[in-house]
Design a protein around this motif. Structure first.
Motif, PDB file in Angstrom:
ATOM      1  N   ILE A 216       0.831  -1.206   0.000  1.00 39.53           N
ATOM      2  CA  ILE A 216       0.000   0.000   0.000  1.00 39.53           C
ATOM      3  C   ILE A 216       0.868   1.260   0.000  1.00 39.53           C
ATOM      4  N   CYS A 217       1.880   1.288   0.860  1.00 42.91           N
ATOM      5  CA  CYS A 217       2.728   2.479   0.982  1.00 42.91           C
ATOM      6  C   CYS A 217       3.607   2.689  -0.251  1.00 42.91           C
ATOM      7  N   ILE A 218       4.351   1.659  -0.641  1.00 44.99           N
ATOM      8  CA  ILE A 218       5.321   1.806  -1.721  1.00 44.99           C
ATOM      9  C   ILE A 218       4.632   2.079  -3.051  1.00 44.99           C
ATOM     10  N   PHE A 219       3.652   1.254  -3.402  1.00 48.59           N
ATOM     11  CA  PHE A 219       3.048   1.394  -4.726  1.00 48.59           C
ATOM     12  C   PHE A 219       1.912   2.408  -4.739  1.00 48.59           C
ATOM     13  N   GLY A 220       1.315   2.676  -3.567  1.00 45.15           N
ATOM     14  CA  GLY A 220       0.352   3.772  -3.495  1.00 45.15           C
ATOM     15  C   GLY A 220       1.038   5.099  -3.739  1.00 45.15           C
ATOM     16  N   PHE A 221       2.198   5.289  -3.115  1.00 43.47           N
ATOM     17  CA  PHE A 221       2.945   6.526  -3.343  1.00 43.47           C
ATOM     18  C   PHE A 221       3.473   6.587  -4.772  1.00 43.47           C
ATOM     19  N   ARG A 222       3.816   5.422  -5.321  1.00 39.86           N
ATOM     20  CA  ARG A 222       4.309   5.393  -6.706  1.00 39.86           C
ATOM     21  C   ARG A 222       3.247   5.934  -7.658  1.00 39.86           C
ATOM     22  N   VAL A 252      -1.381  -2.453  -5.091  1.00 35.91           N
ATOM     23  CA  VAL A 252      -2.045  -1.760  -3.979  1.00 35.91           C
ATOM     24  C   VAL A 252      -3.301  -2.529  -3.561  1.00 35.91           C
ATOM     25  N   ILE A 253      -4.056  -3.022  -4.537  1.00 37.75           N
ATOM     26  CA  ILE A 253      -5.264  -3.794  -4.230  1.00 37.75           C
ATOM     27  C   ILE A 253      -4.917  -5.060  -3.453  1.00 37.75           C
TER      28      ILE A 253
END
Length: 268
Positions: A216-222, A252-253
């Motif tokens: 969630i954090c890494i790819f949400g921010f990406r 993220v999902i």
């Protein structure tokens, strides 16, 4: 009032001996694996895992990262070129690595690691441990991108904008978002959060929670930071979402699903 922009003109090569040159990117890459090995060793020792598990997960992860990241670049960003020049795929020293490809490679390799080495542990147990050092590795890799003057942002007039003077002349003096620093900073914060949750909150008992938070954090921010980046390939200019965003959405999902399952599992 606009302050002076930051002129970035750092030589990506630290020093050279003959034809060999040590690049900052290579140094940061090596540091990422060294710190990762130290962290995994400490976590496995805490949980009484066999001594050889750390060495083996290190080998699996190194190979998966390099092969996966290279193939990710080939298939996601440069297939038109590499399909016509297959020999170029092996020239990894010329650059061209994709983080999403590395992520897929690591997921596949660690599934094999779970089946062949850590047979007494679940797949999520393996992933919950490895994502902690991977978050730190993401910080180092983006810092390497900064020293290479690559993966830079779109033009901006913000006072902390960077002018990457080693780009070709028509691009060099354009103030841009230092997206490498944006990403590196957020990835470092993600690492600190995961490290805290592991050691202080014992989140490792909630299988899938650390893995979910990482995704969630890494790819949400990406997904967010890609809005400020220059597209890496020309074909992305005609897309509503660029390749980095498209590849990040399913991750993220998956992260949301894993975190939800971990936090709602009443057996924990």
């Amino acid at each position: 009032m606009v302050l002076g922009y930051i002129d970035w003109n750092v030589d990506p090569i630290i020093f050279s001996i003959g034809k060999f040159g040590l690049r900052y990117y290579s140094l940061f890459f090596a540091l990422a694996f060294w710190f990762g090995y130290m962290m995994i060793s400490k976590m496995f020792k805490k949980e009484g895992a066999p001594d050889d598990w750390c060495d083996k997960i290190f080998i699996y992860t190194i190979i998966a990262t390099i092969v996966g990241a290279r193939l990710g670049h080939v298939f996601f960003y440069g297939w038109d070129y590499y399909s016509q020049n297959p020999a170029e795929i092996f020239k990894i020293w010329e650059g061209g690595l994709a983080s999403h490809g590395g992520a897929i490679g690591i997921l596949a390799a660690l599934y094999l690691y779970h089946k062949l080495v850590a047979k007494t542990k679940s797949y999520l147990w393996v992933l919950d441990h490895i994502v902690i050092p991977i978050a730190l590795a993401a910080f180092f890799i983006r810092m390497g991108n900064l020293f290479n003057s690559e993966i830079y942002g779109q033009p901006t007039d913000l006072p902390w904008a960077f002018r990457f003077l080693r780009l070709r002349p028509e691009l060099a003096f354009v103030p841009r978002h230092p997206t490498q620093i944006y990403e590196a900073s957020f990835y470092l914060l993600t690492f600190l959060l995961l490290w805290f949750l592991y050691w202080k909150k014992d989140f490792i008992k909630r299988e899938g929670a650390l893995f979910g938070i990482f995704l969630i954090c890494i790819f949400g921010f990406r997904i967010i930071v890609e809005m400020m980046k220059e597209n890496q390939e020309a074909f992305e200019d005609d897309m509503a979402l660029n390749m980095g965003q498209i590849l990040s959405i399913p991750l993220v999902i998956i992260g949301v699903f894993c975190l939800y399952k971990a936090l709602t599992n009443k057996s924990k």
